[in-house]
Scaffold this active site. Structure first.
Site, short mmCIF file in Angstrom:
data_model
loop_
_atom_site.label_atom_id
_atom_site.label_comp_id
_atom_site.label_asym_id
_atom_site.label_seq_id
_atom_site.Cartn_x
_atom_site.Cartn_y
_atom_site.Cartn_z
N THR A 178 42.95 36.73 37.13
CA THR A 178 42.78 37.76 36.21
C THR A 178 41.70 36.45 34.85
O THR A 178 42.01 35.53 35.07
CB THR A 178 44.17 37.63 35.96
N ARG A 206 47.81 50.07 43.65
CA ARG A 206 48.31 49.39 43.75
C ARG A 206 47.82 49.18 42.12
O ARG A 206 46.70 48.82 42.01
CB ARG A 206 48.94 48.56 44.21
N VAL A 207 49.08 48.87 40.88
CA VAL A 207 48.82 48.96 40.13
C VAL A 207 49.81 47.32 39.69
O VAL A 207 50.48 47.38 39.62
CB VAL A 207 49.08 49.56 38.70
N GLY A 208 49.55 46.72 38.88
CA GLY A 208 49.92 45.48 38.62
C GLY A 208 50.46 45.34 37.08
O GLY A 208 50.49 46.48 36.28
N ASP A 209 50.82 44.09 36.22
CA ASP A 209 51.25 43.68 35.18
C ASP A 209 49.90 44.56 34.28
O ASP A 209 50.16 44.05 32.52
CB ASP A 209 51.86 42.42 34.95
N THR A 229 48.89 35.40 33.62
CA THR A 229 48.30 35.59 34.90
C THR A 229 49.72 35.57 35.87
O THR A 229 49.96 34.30 35.79
CB THR A 229 47.07 34.76 35.12
N GLY A 230 49.43 36.16 37.19
CA GLY A 230 49.89 35.63 38.29
C GLY A 230 50.44 36.44 38.67
O GLY A 230 50.21 38.49 38.73
N THR A 231 52.45 36.60 39.64
CA THR A 231 52.93 37.83 40.89
C THR A 231 53.16 38.96 39.78
O THR A 231 53.64 38.65 39.08
CB THR A 231 53.82 36.85 41.04
N GLY A 232 51.83 40.07 39.83
CA GLY A 232 51.89 40.60 38.87
C GLY A 232 53.92 41.36 38.67
O GLY A 232 53.99 42.08 38.39
N1 ASP Z 1 48.59 39.32 37.72
C1 ASP Z 1 48.00 40.01 37.99
C2 ASP Z 1 48.13 41.59 39.15
O1 ASP Z 1 49.07 41.16 38.98
C3 ASP Z 1 46.40 39.15 39.50
C4 ASP Z 1 46.17 37.84 38.45
O2 ASP Z 1 47.43 37.10 37.58
O3 ASP Z 1 45.64 36.78 39.43
O4 ASP Z 1 47.58 41.75 39.64
#
Ligand code: ASP
Length: 312
Positions: A178, A206-209, A229-232
């Site tokens: 991200t 799917r929607v993330g953070d 950024t990370g595991t949404g």
């Molecule tokens: N946080 C983002 C998501 O889960 C992915 C990422 O940070 O690379 O969509």
């Protein structure tokens, strides 16, 4: 008041260090430096933090090295679904889009939602219709496709995996991320913006953070601006960005303490990995991550940009 400053990230899913060639590393460093410099120039000219983060994220979206805008990952269905958010710490106004596939720069659409709609978050076709009515041209979804991402999807599907982009030391697919930016301007205003293509092989819908205020993006002049950024899914469940602000506001923590508590303790405790970039109202900068690397940079107005990829 602190000196005006901008910080950016290009995701916590950096290429495994052993696989990064010096040429690739130079490409990332040059791209990140150019974006920090563009943000510094806006702030140096008296521009707002909001304009600086919007432009920094727009430039990162334009760069195919990062998983946002051009270069976005593919869903399981071989499509693209992009998410973005922007927040103004002065007014606490925010705008976001999720699951969009026909908007070239999702961060600009998020800004339109913030400034020209009564809403905070628009999704899918509704978001497309709104931005088109605002005069933003809709693009063909194939604009975002790159051969590298197609290969990445095919490998993920062959292994029946949803690729989280992060932290698999020997997995070459988990190398993109991200993008985001946070800034403090000369008036003392904070702002944050985050934009993503999400996760390779994610389920459609799917929607993330990233587009969720308080999860992947948050700014409040009272304390801090944060982009994650990370595991949404874990950043959503921990409300990571807002948690940093709350630890500072209610817990009396410093920027560094609050960021470390979330990134080094709370996120890993739920099985998540990733990092944040954050700037407090004094202009202190924190860029912590618990993954092997996070593309990142920051620069105070008048100083040279500081760029990093791996742990120092
Ligand atoms: N946080 C983002 C998501 O889960 C992915 C990422 O940070 O690379 O969509």
């Amino acid at each position: 008041m602190g000196k005006a400053v901008i910080a950016i990230h290009g995701g916590a899913g950096a290429i495994n260090r052993a696989q990064m060639t010096p040429e690739q590393e130079q490409r990332y460093i040059a791209a990140l430096s150019a974006v920090v410099e563009a943000g510094q120039a806006i702030l140096a000219a008296g521009g707002s933090a909001l304009d600086a983060v919007t432009e920094a994220v727009r430039l990162l979206e334009e760069c195919p090295l990062f998983n946002a805008g051009k270069g976005a990952v593919f869903t399981h269905a071989g499509t693209h679904e992009l998410d973005a958010c922007v927040m103004d710490g002065y007014s606490l106004r925010a705008g976001a889009v999720a699951g969009v596939s026909r908007i070239e720069n999702p961060v600009l659409a998020a800004r339109l939602v913030m400034e020209h709609s009564p809403h905070v978050l628009l999704v899918g076709e509704g978001a497309h219709a709104f931005v088109a009515a605002q005069g933003m041209p809709l693009v063909d979804p194939t604009l975002f496709s790159t051969p590298e991402r197609r290969d990445q999807l095919e490998r993920a599907q062959a292994g029946d995996r949803v690729v989280l982009d992060h932290d698999a030391p020997l997995d070459p697919d988990r190398k993109f991320g991200t993008v985001g930016a946070v800034a403090l301007d000369v008036e003392g205003n904070l702002a944050a913006a985050t934009s993503t293509g999400g996760m390779t092989n994610k389920l459609p819908g799917r929607v993330g953070d990233t587009p969720l205020v308080g999860a992947g993006c948050y700014a409040n002049n009272a304390n801090v601006a944060v982009s994650c950024t990370g595991t949404g899914e874990v950043f959503m469940r921990t409300l990571a960005a807002y948690d940093i602000a709350a630890l500072m506001e209610y817990g009396g923590m410093s920027l560094q303490e609050a960021c470390a508590g979330v990134v080094m303790d709370k996120i890993p405790a739920l099985g998540g990995s990733g990092g944040v970039i954050a700037i407090d109202r004094e202009g202190n900068v924190a860029l912590p991550f618990n993954s092997e690397g996070m593309y990142r940079g920051y620069g105070y107005v008048g100083d040279a940009p500081n760029i990093g990829i791996y742990q120092e």
